[in-house]
Motif scaffolding. Structure first.
Motif, PDB file in Angstrom:
ATOM      1  N   ASN A 364       1.044  -1.398   0.116  1.00 49.16           N
ATOM      2  CA  ASN A 364      -0.002   0.185  -0.201  1.00 49.16           C
ATOM      3  C   ASN A 364       0.976   1.525   0.012  1.00 49.16           C
ATOM      4  OD1 ASN A 364      -2.393  -1.643  -0.292  1.00 49.16           O
ATOM      5  ND2 ASN A 364      -2.472  -1.192   1.768  1.00 49.16           N
ATOM      6  N   GLU A 367       2.379   1.514  -3.989  1.00 47.15           N
ATOM      7  CA  GLU A 367       0.931   2.430  -4.001  1.00 47.15           C
ATOM      8  C   GLU A 367       1.130   3.766  -3.904  1.00 47.15           C
ATOM      9  OE1 GLU A 367      -3.060   0.852  -5.760  1.00 47.15           O
ATOM     10  OE2 GLU A 367      -2.432  -0.073  -4.461  1.00 47.15           O
ATOM     11  N   ARG A 368       0.457   3.960  -2.574  1.00 48.04           N
ATOM     12  CA  ARG A 368       0.398   5.073  -2.705  1.00 48.04           C
ATOM     13  C   ARG A 368       1.790   5.822  -3.150  1.00 48.04           C
ATOM     14  NH1 ARG A 368       2.285   8.897   1.044  1.00 48.04           N
ATOM     15  NH2 ARG A 368       1.166  10.562   1.181  1.00 48.04           N
ATOM     16  N   SER A 382       7.996  11.285  -0.906  1.00 50.99           N
ATOM     17  CA  SER A 382       6.914  10.556  -1.886  1.00 50.99           C
ATOM     18  C   SER A 382       6.251   9.305  -0.234  1.00 50.99           C
ATOM     19  CB  SER A 382       6.965   9.319  -2.885  1.00 50.99           C
ATOM     20  OG  SER A 382       7.460  10.523  -3.991  1.00 50.99           O
TER      21      SER A 382
END
Length: 462
Positions: A364, A367-368, A382
């Motif tokens: 997760n 992906e973010r 990021s």
């Protein structure tokens, strides 16, 4: 490949290995990693001083990871003098293959190279033979370094072709569902149905009907016959996740399926015969539930025919770079972006994080970051800030008993200094005068410390 600061070392390697050797000078770890990225190699000789300069704050495991992230099978041999022998041994303990002492001797180079080459050849043949078993979807998942996970996949290879019931245990997010699909794909039922049921997500009043079906008129709202998951999965595999949440009535019916291969729909009298392989999973201690009378002992023993325990991600951190590379590849396939690398500082943060959500949390977070990233490399900005700030500085000091106390103390002080400066600069928005005043040092001292720890004021501007 040879990376060193000493040109005499380069001459020795050139005389020993001829034109086959890739020789490069580097003054820092960043330069060394960039060199490895440019030239594909199976064996790397690297100067210990280059590694130790970066290991002061992050440790040798994190220092070596960027090389393996690019080439997971790369063998690393460190070149060291007598004064740094303890650190060379520490690097070997954390993943390097071997070390050689200065002055470098041509015969020793040839001996180590030949030994590594032969070991790599044998390992490649073993890996090739093992990989023939796995289908293309599962192949990336089995390329792991963790010994416990190697044992897991060895057990999967043994049990997959059989009819035996499998019980998968482990914390939430460790990949039990993925492993269940791998077992099915490598079984004799691979061409039949794979039905996954999350038992904990179905209300107790509906669970029995969902699993075993019901007859028309069996209860209010049963306007027609419904086939349960076991009938749908006939001939194939059914995966029962969170098996510990089954109701007492459902436990009795499941036990009947396991013992006799039959069950009755709710409201029905006729027995329905099924041929279904059962894979169950739980993050609870079923034995404890049995002692508390919440789970049937006889059902537990029927399910526990072939138990496989998946270790949490915090116990298999050596696999994180490989998992990261796999997730980047998957994200590139499903999105229009082309991201090909991840910043070493992120890998270092990953290795220091405890991962309470395990692989699911890692996926997760990746992906973010992928969605937010606007360059070709995933950078720290990021990712969630807590990955880089929540860790206790003292927990990151390398408590290596191979080192003398004075060296461990020095590293601890430097790590605390670095974290303290980051906090001060962040609070002051990167303003040098305000940061120096808050820290109680001169601006000149602050600049020296920032240079020492690679801190840039631009990183902290609000």
């Amino acid at each position: 490949m040879v990376i060193s600061r000493d040109r005499e070392v380069m001459t020795t390697f050139r005389e020993s290995c001829g034109e086959d050797a890739i020789l490069s000078t580097a003054s820092s770890l960043v330069e060394a990693v960039e060199t490895v990225k440019q030239y594909r190699s199976d064996l790397l000789f690297i100067d210990m001083e280059i590694l130790s300069a970066s290991a002061v704050t992050s440790g040798y495991k994190a220092v070596l990871q960027p090389f393996w992230l690019r080439y997971p099978s790369l063998k690393i041999v460190v070149m060291t003098n007598q004064e740094m022998l303890r650190e060379a041994v520490a690097a070997v303990k954390l993943g390097a293959c071997d070390y050689i002492m200065y002055p470098i001797i041509a015969d020793e180079i040839r001996l180590v190279s030949a030994s590594m080459s032969e070991a790599q050849k044998v390992q490649s043949e073993l890996d090739y033979l093992r990989d023939q078993f796995w289908d293309k979807d599962a192949a990336p998942l089995v390329q792991i370094k963790c010994a416990a996970m190697r044992e897991v996949f060895s057990n999967v290879r043994s049990v997959a072709p059989t009819k035996s019931t499998v019980l998968l245990t482990g914390e939430t997010g460790t990949g039990k569902g993925v492993l269940a699909r791998i077992i099915h794909k490598h079984s004799n039922r691979r061409d039949e149905q794979f039905i996954s049921v999350h038992c904990g997500a179905i209300p107790d009043t509906l669970l029995e009907s969902e699993l075993f079906g019901h007859e028309k008129g069996a209860f209010t709202g049963a306007v027609k016959r419904k086939l349960g998951k076991f009938e749908v999965a006939n001939g194939g595999t059914i995966f029962l996740d969170e098996i510990g949440t089954l109701t007492p009535a459902a436990q009795i019916k499941l036990l009947q399926v396991l013992q006799d291969g039959v069950f009755q729909r709710i409201g029905g009298e006729a027995e329905t015969k099924v041929d279904v392989r059962i894979i169950a999973a739980t993050n609870e201690d079923l034995k404890q539930l049995c002692e508390e009378k919440q789970f049937r002992n006889d059902l537990y023993y029927r399910l526990n025919v072939f138990p496989i325990e998946l270790p949490p991600l915090r116990h298999r951190k050596e696999d994180i770079p490989g998992l990261v590379e796999m997730f980047i590849g998957q994200l590139n396939r499903f999105h229009t972006k082309e991201i090909f690398d991840i910043h070493p500082q992120v890998i270092e943060a990953f290795l220091n994080y405890s991962w309470p959500g395990n692989i699911r949390e890692l996926e997760n977070i990746m992906e973010r970051a992928y969605i937010l990233e606007r360059t070709a490399v995933l950078v720290p900005e990021s990712f969630p800030a807590e990955l880089f700030t929540t860790e206790d500085p003292l927990s990151r000091v390398q408590m290596d008993t191979m080192l003398p106390l004075a060296e461990v103390r020095r590293r601890g002080v430097e790590e605390i200094e670095r974290c303290y400066l980051k906090e001060v600069l962040d609070e002051c928005g990167g303003k040098i005068n305000a940061s120096a005043e808050a820290a109680g040092v001169s601006t000149r001292q602050l600049h020296k410390l920032m240079k020492k720890y690679g801190l840039q004021k631009e990183e902290f501007k609000k």
